[in-house]
Design an enzyme around this catalytic site. Structure first.
Site, short mmCIF file in Angstrom:
data_model
loop_
_atom_site.label_atom_id
_atom_site.label_comp_id
_atom_site.label_asym_id
_atom_site.label_seq_id
_atom_site.Cartn_x
_atom_site.Cartn_y
_atom_site.Cartn_z
CD1 TRP A 77 42.54 38.70 34.85
CD2 TRP A 77 42.40 40.84 35.52
NE1 TRP A 77 41.82 39.40 33.91
CE2 TRP A 77 41.73 40.71 34.29
CE3 TRP A 77 42.45 42.09 36.14
CZ2 TRP A 77 41.10 41.80 33.66
CZ3 TRP A 77 41.83 43.16 35.51
CH2 TRP A 77 41.17 43.01 34.30
CG ASP A 115 40.15 38.55 41.03
OD1 ASP A 115 38.96 38.24 40.79
OD2 ASP A 115 40.81 39.33 40.32
CE LYS A 168 35.55 39.61 33.30
NZ LYS A 168 36.63 39.72 34.24
C1 LIG Z 1 37.57 40.93 34.57
C2 LIG Z 1 38.44 40.67 35.74
C3 LIG Z 1 38.82 41.70 36.62
C4 LIG Z 1 38.41 43.14 36.39
O1 LIG Z 1 37.14 43.33 36.86
P1 LIG Z 1 36.42 44.77 36.79
O2 LIG Z 1 35.02 44.41 37.11
O3 LIG Z 1 36.62 45.31 35.41
O4 LIG Z 1 37.03 45.64 37.82
C5 LIG Z 1 39.63 41.37 37.68
N1 LIG Z 1 40.03 40.11 37.91
C6 LIG Z 1 39.69 39.10 37.08
C7 LIG Z 1 40.15 37.72 37.38
C8 LIG Z 1 38.89 39.35 35.97
O5 LIG Z 1 38.53 38.35 35.17
#
Ligand SMILES: *Cc1c(COP(=O)(O)O)cnc(C)c1O
Length: 377
Positions: A105, A189, A213
């Site tokens: 990511w 993030d 998540k």
């Molecule tokens: C799932 C995830 C993403 C992607 O998120 P989207 O909502 O599909 O854009 C980005 N960063 C992390 C750490 C994730 O777990």
């Protein structure tokens, strides 16, 4: 609280929600609080949704102890869109930003950011780490903050607090001033570990997280941004994605994802009822320890991540013989243990054990793993 009637859902995302939240949403589906409307049918500018949205914001602020000089935004586009929105919003003055790479990511974030500024890699775990006579493969560890190469003119330094695919988590975030970058802010993030533990929001300039998540359904992205960073977006930044506009309009610059905000708000209330993040962290420690302790004492399964950086949320593991994977998965599904297949880039299995997964679900998984080992070892 948890019902054995529903299977245990280990999906990495979109993922399990508290059953009580789903039941409440079902009960309120046709008529929210006597309004005669479903939340999906309400004006985002009406008093009913106004109450839903402001309670969600207040509860999120309380849970994460968000200081007053930070705005809380409910946006769209997910974390992948935020990978572009962060540089577009923060690289209006200085063009430079540095990225810490710790897995899929953060690598994605850095690649996207290159379209919007002068981007460098501050540190990367994309190499083999030798430590205590052992070797750790790329993306199974986190680069020590003391080794980060942060430029003095960087506007921000980015990290991913929990690598959902690799199962690698930062246990805390460094103080950038101590690294000689007092003008830079941290951008994080936190998609897959937000609300799983207390976080020091004041250490970051921007925290973003796709909700699907650990915080709610897909469709809403949580953005927490220090207010003094607002108002410096690049000229090309779309108005609807300029954090300053969204903050000024209380997340209603345009129509926000109203139903997703409502469900996320119910999740926040559920978290408060559980005792908040200190309590949920205790449970997450106990849940992940149950699984990691078993993995440590068997040669049948293996977790590749350095012990200091093992995620409490996403636990990847492989079987000693990959030829057994399909049988392991079909047996798991038959037992009501769902969505355990690992990400295609790492293979094997992955158990995502977010807040809404009770310890009974992790115990059921460990029981199944033991039985499978006994019958196939
Ligand atoms: C799932 C995830 C993403 C992607 O998120 P989207 O909502 O599909 O854009 C980005 N960063 C992390 C750490 C994730 O777990």
């Amino acid at each position: 609280m948890s019902s054995q009637a529903r299977p245990w859902n280990f999906s990495a995302g979109p993922s399990v929600l508290p059953e009580s939240v789903l039941r409440q949403a079902a009960a309120e589906m046709l008529d929210w609080h006597g309004s005669g409307m479903s939340v999906m049918e309400m004006s985002h500018r009406g008093k009913e949704f106004g109450q839903i949205c402001s309670e969600a914001e207040a509860d999120l602020r309380q849970l994460l102890n968000v200081p007053d000089d930070y705005a809380v935004l409910f946006m769209q586009g997910g974390a992948i869109a935020a990978n572009a929105l962060v540089p577009m919003n923060l690289l209006g003055r200085s063009d430079a930003a540095d990225y810490v790479l710790s897995g899929s990511w953060s690598v994605k974030s850095e690649k996207e950011a290159r379209r919007y500024g002068d981007i460098r890699v501050a540190a990367s775990s994309g190499t083999v780490l030798e430590s205590d006579g052992q070797q750790w493969q790329p993306w199974t560890w986190v680069p020590d903050a003391a080794s980060w190469q942060v430029r003095p003119d960087a506007a921000y330094v980015h990290l991913c607090s929990n690598e959902t695919i690799g199962g690698v988590e930062f246990s805390d975030w460094p103080d950038l001033a101590a690294l000689g970058a007092s003008d830079a802010v941290l951008t994080v993030d936190a998609s897959s570990n937000i609300l799983s533990r207390p976080m020091d929001v004041s250490r970051a300039g921007v925290i973003f997280a796709g909700a699907q998540k650990n915080a709610g359904p897909a469709g809403v992205t949580l953005v927490i941004v220090r207010r003094d960073l607002l108002g410096h977006a690049q000229a090309a930044c779309p108005s609807a994605f300029d954090f300053a506009n969204v903050a000024k309009e209380g997340s209603c610059f345009n129509t926000p994802p109203t139903y997703s905000i409502y469900i996320a708000g119910l999740v926040f209330k559920w978290l408060k009822e559980q005792g908040g993040l200190a309590e949920i962290e205790k449970r997450n420690i106990a849940k992940s320890a149950l699984l990691y302790d078993y993995l440590a004492q068997t040669g049948f399964y293996r977790n590749p991540v350095h012990p200091n950086f093992r995620s409490r949320m996403n636990v990847p593991f492989t079987l000693h013989d990959a030829a057994l994977d399909a049988e392991f998965l079909s047996g798991a599904t038959a037992r009501g243990l769902l969505q355990l297949k690992g990400h295609k880039s790492v293979g094997g299995m992955r158990a995502s054990i977010y807040n809404a997964m009770p310890i009974e679900g992790v115990q059921a998984l460990v029981d199944y793993m033991k039985e499978f080992e006994r019958t196939h070892g």
